[in-house]
Design a protein around this motif. Structure first.
Motif, short mmCIF file in Angstrom:
data_model
loop_
_atom_site.label_atom_id
_atom_site.label_comp_id
_atom_site.label_asym_id
_atom_site.label_seq_id
_atom_site.Cartn_x
_atom_site.Cartn_y
_atom_site.Cartn_z
N ASN A 30 0.92 -1.11 0.06
CA ASN A 30 0.17 0.13 -0.05
C ASN A 30 0.76 1.18 -0.09
N VAL A 31 0.84 1.85 -0.96
CA VAL A 31 2.04 3.12 -1.23
C VAL A 31 1.46 4.43 -0.89
N GLY A 32 2.11 5.08 0.00
CA GLY A 32 1.78 6.58 0.49
C GLY A 32 2.85 7.22 -0.26
N VAL A 33 2.29 8.52 -0.85
CA VAL A 33 3.33 9.42 -1.68
C VAL A 33 3.03 10.74 -0.75
N MET A 34 4.25 11.24 -0.30
CA MET A 34 4.36 12.38 0.25
C MET A 34 4.71 13.41 -0.67
N LEU A 70 4.57 15.56 -10.20
CA LEU A 70 5.32 14.30 -10.23
C LEU A 70 4.41 13.07 -9.08
N GLY A 71 4.12 13.62 -8.13
CA GLY A 71 3.57 12.76 -7.09
C GLY A 71 2.23 12.41 -7.61
N LEU A 124 -2.16 -0.25 -11.97
CA LEU A 124 -1.60 -1.28 -11.69
C LEU A 124 -2.30 -2.11 -10.60
N GLY A 125 -3.36 -1.47 -10.13
CA GLY A 125 -4.39 -2.29 -8.91
C GLY A 125 -3.59 -2.06 -7.64
N ILE A 126 -2.60 -1.21 -7.39
CA ILE A 126 -2.06 -0.97 -6.15
C ILE A 126 -3.09 0.15 -5.26
N ASN A 127 -3.04 -0.12 -4.01
CA ASN A 127 -3.71 0.91 -3.17
C ASN A 127 -2.53 2.19 -3.08
N VAL A 128 -3.40 3.24 -3.23
CA VAL A 128 -2.33 4.51 -3.12
C VAL A 128 -2.96 5.56 -2.21
N TYR A 129 -2.07 6.21 -1.52
CA TYR A 129 -2.72 7.43 -0.66
C TYR A 129 -1.73 8.48 -0.96
N GLY A 130 -2.12 9.76 -1.01
CA GLY A 130 -1.56 10.86 -1.02
C GLY A 130 -1.36 11.84 0.23
N TYR A 131 -0.27 12.49 0.57
CA TYR A 131 -0.05 13.40 1.58
C TYR A 131 0.47 14.81 0.98
N LEU A 160 8.32 12.71 -2.43
CA LEU A 160 8.56 13.52 -3.42
C LEU A 160 8.12 14.86 -3.20
N LEU A 161 8.24 15.51 -1.87
CA LEU A 161 7.87 16.54 -1.57
C LEU A 161 9.00 17.67 -1.89
N PRO A 162 8.67 18.79 -2.32
CA PRO A 162 9.75 19.93 -2.47
C PRO A 162 10.54 20.16 -1.12
N LEU A 163 11.59 20.61 -1.26
CA LEU A 163 12.43 21.00 -0.17
C LEU A 163 12.12 22.27 0.36
N THR A 164 11.59 22.44 1.56
CA THR A 164 11.34 23.81 2.05
C THR A 164 12.03 23.75 3.70
N ALA A 165 11.76 24.97 4.15
CA ALA A 165 12.18 24.83 5.63
C ALA A 165 11.34 23.98 6.47
N GLN A 166 10.14 23.78 6.08
CA GLN A 166 9.29 22.90 6.77
C GLN A 166 9.49 21.48 6.51
N THR A 167 9.94 21.17 5.45
CA THR A 167 10.23 19.55 5.08
C THR A 167 11.78 19.14 5.15
N ASP A 168 12.63 20.16 5.33
CA ASP A 168 13.87 19.85 5.86
C ASP A 168 13.96 18.87 6.95
N GLY A 169 14.58 17.57 6.62
CA GLY A 169 14.69 16.58 7.66
C GLY A 169 13.44 16.10 8.33
N ILE A 170 12.38 15.99 7.27
CA ILE A 170 11.10 15.49 7.68
C ILE A 170 11.11 13.84 7.88
N LEU A 171 12.00 13.35 6.97
CA LEU A 171 12.18 11.90 7.33
C LEU A 171 13.29 11.39 8.41
N ASN A 172 12.73 11.71 9.66
CA ASN A 172 13.58 11.34 10.62
C ASN A 172 12.90 10.31 11.41
N ILE A 173 13.68 10.16 12.60
CA ILE A 173 13.39 8.78 13.48
C ILE A 173 11.96 8.93 14.19
N GLU A 174 11.45 10.40 14.46
CA GLU A 174 10.17 10.55 14.94
C GLU A 174 9.23 9.99 13.93
#
Length: 306
Positions: free
Chosen positions: A133-137, A142-143, A153-160, A191-205
């Motif tokens: 189940n694929v989620g696209v940020m 592009l996203g 392709l029949g894959i469950n998808v979700y957008g954020y 697939l997020l744009p890089l902004t001050a808010q998204t810098d480092g968003i993929l973190n352990i939290e």
């Protein structure tokens, strides 16, 4: 009035050939050998050295040589009132979507597992598919296309994304709904744009809020990912693996721990490459528009960062 090209780490020969063929009247200055900085009214950039635009007192237009503009917005020496444009190319979307679909399907059909089985001469037909189940940020051009193609392709998808999208074609979450979005998917694509808010968003939290065993695909920008947190998330089992095309430092240093991580697949920032034949005419058009006092195409919103 002239156009300066500042792209010290890229071969600009194809760009120069297109300018010579289609816009030979435009005076070009090539960094670092800028002879008449006061004549430069427009620049085209890719990964320019910070502060390298300061010698141009009459600069009126900045053109990114690619779809991204974070390399420009990250330079705080650039005046805030100068318009910035980006490249929009359907081929970029085509390549990016194919890359992400490849990554999702390779994970779904466990290609790495079967490559290892081949080396071990192991014949194992058990559990040949991982349900995905694929989620696209980031669900811009592009996203959105990634979601469309995976859905076909029949894959469950979700957008954020950052803001509401009432008429979006797929299940969609935004803002404070991030945790709910993460609970829906076990493949997470950035697939997020890089902004001050998204810098480092993929973190352990964030990783600890993911469905246990989520697979990560990052094709946006290296600065989205806190790299040491990815290793921690793999060790803790919050993530099962990752496919990375972008990194904090490129080329990836030879002593970087990612090289030794069996669960991390790496490609050298090739998911979607700018085609000069499609991009150069857009920059030429904007230079002409500058000459004639017309509106620019593909101008970004500096407040949004894209």
């Amino acid at each position: 009035m002239s156009l300066a090209i500042i792209s010290p780490n890229r071969d600009i020969t194809p760009w120069l050939e297109i300018f010579k063929k289609t816009a030979g009247d435009i005076p070009l200055e090539i960094y670092p050998n800028i002879k008449n900085p006061a004549e430069v009214s427009a620049v085209m950039l890719w990964q320019h050295p910070k502060g390298s635009l300061q010698p141009f007192p009459n600069l009126k237009l900045i053109c990114s040589m690619g779809a991204g503009v974070d390399h420009i917005l990250g330079d705080d020496t650039i005046p805030a009132d100068i318009p910035i444009t980006r490249i929009v190319d359907s081929r970029l979307t085509f390549s990016m979507t194919n890359y992400v679909v490849m990554g999702v399907l390779n994970h779904h059909r466990q290609i790495l597992r079967y490559q290892a089985d081949k080396q071990a001469r192991k014949w194992d037909m058990s559990n040949p598919e991982i349900p995905v189940n694929v989620g696209v940020m980031g669900v811009g051009e592009l996203g959105g296309d990634v979601l469309d193609k995976l859905s076909l392709l029949g894959i469950n998808v979700y957008g954020y994304g950052n803001s509401p999208k009432p008429d979006f074609d797929h299940p969609y979450y935004y803002g404070e709904q991030l945790e709910t979005f993460l609970s829906k998917c076990n493949v997470l694509v950035c697939l997020l744009p890089l902004t001050a808010q998204t810098d480092g968003i993929l973190n352990i939290e964030l990783f600890r809020k993911c469905t246990k065993g989520t697979y990560l695909i990052n094709v946006a920008r290296g600065k989205h990912l806190v790299e040491e947190d990815l290793i921690t998330a793999l060790e803790e089992g919050h993530l099962s693996g990752a496919l990375l095309d972008v990194f904090q430092q490129e080329p990836l240093p030879k002593n970087h721990p990612f090289w030794e991580q069996e669960k991390i697949s790496i490609t050298p920032h090739i998911a979607s490459i700018t085609n000069p034949e499609a991009a150069a005419p857009q920059i030429i058009e904007n230079y002409r528009n500058l000459e004639n006092g017309l509106a620019f195409i593909n101008q970004i919103d500096r407040k949004k960062g894209y």
